[in-house]
Design an enzyme around this catalytic site. Structure first.
Site, short mmCIF file in Angstrom:
data_model
loop_
_atom_site.label_atom_id
_atom_site.label_comp_id
_atom_site.label_asym_id
_atom_site.label_seq_id
_atom_site.Cartn_x
_atom_site.Cartn_y
_atom_site.Cartn_z
N GLU A 51 0.88 -1.18 0.00
CA GLU A 51 0.00 0.00 0.00
C GLU A 51 0.91 1.22 0.00
O GLU A 51 1.70 1.39 0.93
CB GLU A 51 -0.89 0.00 1.24
CG GLU A 51 -1.90 -1.14 1.27
CD GLU A 51 -2.80 -1.15 0.05
OE1 GLU A 51 -3.23 -0.06 -0.38
OE2 GLU A 51 -3.04 -2.24 -0.51
N CYS A 97 -1.37 9.46 3.65
CA CYS A 97 -1.29 9.02 2.26
C CYS A 97 -2.51 9.49 1.48
O CYS A 97 -2.46 9.75 0.29
CB CYS A 97 -1.20 7.50 2.21
SG CYS A 97 -2.49 6.73 3.16
#
Ligand code: FAD
Ligand code: NAD
Length: 853
Positions: A612, A646
């Site tokens: 990820e 993020c």
């Protein structure tokens, strides 16, 4: 035209005479909704100021009361929030006192409207200070609104009664039921509160209203009641309780209940009636109008039911105490929101009692040193607070010899851990989740000091970790409790079962030092894997703390083990280690690529890699977007956590025709943010993680400055690793090729361009983590969403803070491999599938088939 009396007071004045003739006076509301900027609040203050003067000069007939003015405190300050209490005392209270004095001089009453429950205690504190600060004649003209749907309505009246006695005054209390019911329910659920701040049955609100009405009527020295309702049954009950109609006033909203009031006045000519009459420009009307439409459309609303021929008048006219128990399904408490697991528990920081108890606990950990005994040894790393460079603790990195021992432990323990009954594994993880909650004060303090997390961010992160534990536990039970029987021919039994992969390397980033660290590990453990966890070096102390909790909760020390050190040394060695059977990684794209190359060079089995990674996240606003909502969502998306998420917003697309207005609002709202100590509740933005990040981000901003691209930038505190929150202008999105992991927002204006082409430009970057769309045209928003190659899309809200199970999180393309964390497919990646086929007719015949015959 239905709900608003005019765009300004002179337009409104045209309607006044006819209302006066009908025996009704007014309370004007300047439609000030929450201010976002200092300019907004100055404008609203000016509008109230002018209104008071104009209303003071109105001359209704002698039998009609002088019209009054209603104000909203959220319109008078851009940060009307409990966190900003010191500012409110310095900046809002003086405005309030000035308005009250001016109203008194003009012979006009002033009423403070009631807003969301978060602001209830603030409004009461300010009201008490106001009453204490002004002279008795001014005091006599100030009133406030109390909401009967609030579970605190009754104690508030007792408190107000005491206040009135203390200051020897009579307070005008407008009693309403409350206009933010759905918002209160949603917020309480989102925050995982122990219960709702409002009643959840309409009858309970009605009963509370009548109880409060009785209290007000029973204390005529302290209160002059103003009953604001359109409910005929409520009005009848009040008139029945106190037939002397000179002892109170009835109030209705502009455009509602006119016929009802007409009838009541005909029966009670002494009754004073007042219309709450909003005045304002169309662009400011929307939130008010939506509240009115919801109110009138709700099937619990008296007005709505009055017009429904299917509802018998007798049932409408019943006293709420005589109603049958409610037939509707009761709302679940926030703790029971999820059908199969307990919701993580939040703290209601807006309540002073809860806040103080949590903050005093937090104080115990502000200076605690971690790993103190290591400080004198070699090979240790000292951790310093990015806010003030204070020492937080020490840790020692793992050397390669130690790594081999840890890896051998992990392999040795794997089979017995896998054979541990799933219920025992789940029990340990659920116990860990509980301990995260009981230790939350220490965890919040530690994350703030080690990684610069604000208090709210820390609490949210703990909740996410707890939810991940409970959600994955529930899923692991479903997956692993019993094998699945597969269809097939007779005489054969086919079963599918799942087993652990073996030993998983869990490599996590510093920016979610607890939630991502926990999510990876717990998924691996629940599915029967042993874990070698490599936290980011910047978040090691938090990882150690969490790992101790895991061990105390019953996960054997050799089943989950920490590997500490930098990525380039220990991280690489871990990924290369032959003992591991899979890697789950969250971090930057560069690191993901490095690990992938390493995996390619491994001998033996091909191992799975969950990565990820980063995003260049965009938000597209079209010209129908509601500016205030948009700006609030931009600020949270781009600057919360100092942009170190993020999912944070990096590129904002604004349409040419509204861009200037929105940018101006954005600049104004940005300057209201507080940068400072993350452990201070008033802090919105803390420092960035370390000196490297700080230097890189400042270099980037210096470059943008030379290119004359800075739209606005905030001042930062002199000390600490702060990066000025900044807005940078771009011409094209592909000018950005890398994630800028800090409080930096890029803006692009577009004109005459199909929104689809913007989507194509975003897709062309190759990242695909989050994206926001702001539009009042839902069809358009959904069409764009369909075209976007992005993992998480948010429409008309901010783009951060994904919720476990509701918004499984993870990207595509350069942003990640999936499966999404907190989603229903995550655990599958940690297990392998196995089928067992049993020939049930091998011993001479198919007895099942024969038995059936
Ligand atoms: P009813 O139909 O009898 O009651 C509707 C109300 O019941 C809802 O608004 C809600 O409060 C409550 N309710 C509905 N469903 C449920 C449920 N399931 N569980 C619990 N309660 C439920 N509101 C504010 O919040 N702040 C203000 O400052 C304010 N000022 C006002 C000023 C005036 C003059 C007036 C008339 C209203 C004001 N309101 C204010 C709006 C008010 O709170 C009500 O929304 C509105 O008056 C409807 O209530 P009712 O008694 O007329 O109608
Ligand atoms: P990073 O890539 O520098 O480090 C992540 C982890 O990898 C750390 O534990 C680090 O020590 C380790 N590591 C570094 N080099 C390694 C190597 N060669 N071999 C093995 N391990 C190595 O990332 P970071 O600075 O800690 O975190 C910020 C980044 O993470 C941002 O890019 C952010 O977008 C991304 N992130 C993504 C998600 C998501 O869910 N997509 C969530 C959080 C953060």
């Amino acid at each position: 035209r239905q709900f608003v009396i005019g765009e300004d007071l002179s337009a409104a004045a045209r309607h006044l005479t006819s209302d006066w003739t009908c025996g009704e006076t007014h309370s004007f509301d300047m439609l000030g909704e929450a201010a976002l900027t200092a300019a907004d609040s100055a404008r609203y203050l000016q509008a109230y100021d002018t209104a008071i003067r104009q209303v003071g000069s109105l001359r209704p007939p002698p039998d009609i009361e002088q019209p009054s003015v209603s104000i909203k405190l959220s319109a008078l300050h851009p940060r009307y929030e409990a966190q900003q209490w010191p500012r409110l005392q310095q900046e809002l209270l003086p405005s309030l006192i000035a308005l009250a004095e001016q109203a008194s001089a003009a012979g006009v009453d002033l009423t403070i409207d009631a807003e969301e429950a978060d602001r209830l205690e603030l409004s009461l504190q300010l009201f008490a200070q106001l009453i204490a600060a002004v002279a008795p004649p001014v005091r006599a003209r100030i009133g406030l609104v109390v909401q009967a749907y609030s579970k605190r309505a009754w104690p508030i009246l007792h408190w107000l009664c005491e206040l009135a006695m203390r200051h020897d005054t009579q307070i005008k209390v407008r009693l309403v039921k409350g206009a933010y019911w759905d918002t209160e329910i949603k917020r309480a659920q989102q925050r995982g509160l122990s219960s709702y701040p409002v009643f959840t049955s309409k009858a309970a609100t009605d009963i509370c209203y009548l109880a409060c009405a009785h209290w007000l009527l029973d204390h005529p020295q302290q209160f002059f009641p103003q009953f604001a309702t359109h409910n005929a049954t409520t009005i009848a009950a009040i008139l029945h309780r106190q037939p002397d109609a000179t002892r109170y006033e009835l109030q209705r909203l502009q455009g509602m209940g006119a016929d009802l009031y007409h009838i009541v006045r005909a029966q009670h000519p002494n009754l004073r009636c007042r219309i709450y009459a909003p005045v304002g420009e169309h662009r400011e009307l929307l939130p008010y109008l939506v509240r009115r439409l919801l109110e009138n459309g709700a099937n619990t609303s008296f007005m709505h039911n009055l017009h429904d021929p299917a509802i018998a008048i007798d049932s409408l006219a019943s006293h709420p105490l005589q109603l049958e128990p409610p037939t509707f399904t009761a709302l679940r408490n926030p703790a029971e929101l999820w059908p199969q697991r307990i919701n993580s528990r939040g703290i209601y920081l807006q309540s002073e009692i809860q806040r103080q108890s949590f903050f005093s606990e937090l104080d115990n950990y502000r200076d605690r040193l971690y790993g103190g005994s290591l400080s004198a040894t070699t090979n240790t790393v000292a951790v310093h607070n990015p806010y003030n460079d204070g020492l937080v603790g020490h840790w020692r990195s793992t050397d390669l010899a130690q790594l081999n021992i840890l890896a051998a432990n992990a392999r040795e323990q794997q089979t017995s851990w896998q054979l541990t009954p799933i219920d025992e594994r789940v029990a340990a993880i659920e116990k860990y989740a509980d301990s995260l909650q009981t230790q939350r004060a220490e965890l919040v303090a530690l994350m703030a000091r080690e990684t610069g997390k604000t208090i709210e961010n820390g609490l949210d992160e703990i909740r996410e970790a707890v939810d991940l534990c409970r959600y994955y536990s529930q899923q692991a039970r479903d997956l692993l409790t019993a094998p699945r029987h597969l269809p097939g021919t007779t005489g054969e039994d086919n079963q599918l079962s799942f087993m652990a992969r073996g030993t998983i390397a869990c490599i996590s980033p510093w920016n979610f030092p607890l939630a991502i660290f926990t999510g990876q590990i717990v998924a691996a453990l629940l599915t029967g894997n042993t874990v070698l966890a490599k936290p980011a070096e910047q978040a090691t102390l938090t990882a150690q703390f969490a790992t101790q909790l895991l061990h105390s909760a019953g996960v054997p020390t050799t089943v989950v083990q920490l590997v500490l050190g930098t990525g380039e040394t220990v991280g690489q060695a871990l990924c290369a280690h032959p003992a591991i059977d899979g890697i789950v990684f969250t971090g930057s794209l560069t690191t993901a690529r490095a690990i992938q190359i390493q995996i390619a060079h491994r001998n033996g089995a091909t191992i799975p890699f969950i990565a990820e990674t980063a995003g260049i996240n965009a938000m597209i606003a079209d010209s129908s977007a509601q500016p205030e909502q948009l700006v609030k969502d931009i600020i949270r998306s781009a600057f919360d956590s100092a942009g170190q998420r993020c999912s944070a917003l990096r590129v904002l697309y604004l349409p040419e025709n509204t861009a200037a207005t929105i940018e101006q609002l954005l600049n104004g709202a940005l300057t209201q943010l507080t940068l400072g100590d993350p452990l201070h509740w008033s802090t919105d933005i803390g420092p960035v993680i370390d000196r490297d990040a700080h230097a890189q981000l400042l270099d980037y901003l210096a470059e943008q400055k030379t290119r004359k691209r800075i739209v606005c930038s905030l001042e930062v505190p002199a000390e600490g690793l702060f990066v000025p929150p900044t807005v940078v202008r771009l011409q094209r999105i592909d000018e950005l090729q890398h994630e800028t992991f800090g409080p930096i927002l890029h803006i692009l204006r577009y004109s005459n361009q199909k929104l689809e082409t913007l989507v194509d430009d975003i897709n062309a970057l190759g990242y695909g983590l989050t994206c926001g769309i702001h539009s009042r045209n839902e069809q358009q928003a959904l069409r764009l969403a369909k075209r976007l190659r992005v993992g998480n899309i948010y429409i008309n809200r901010d783009i951060i803070g994904a919720v476990v199970e509701s918004q499984p999180f993870g990207g595509m393309g350069k942003s990640g491999t999936g499966p999404k964390a907190g989603g229903q497919n995550y655990l599958h990646r940690f297990i392998v599938e196995k089928t067992i086929t049993l020939n049930t007719s091998a011993l001479g015949g198919d007895y099942r088939l024969l038995a059936r015959q």
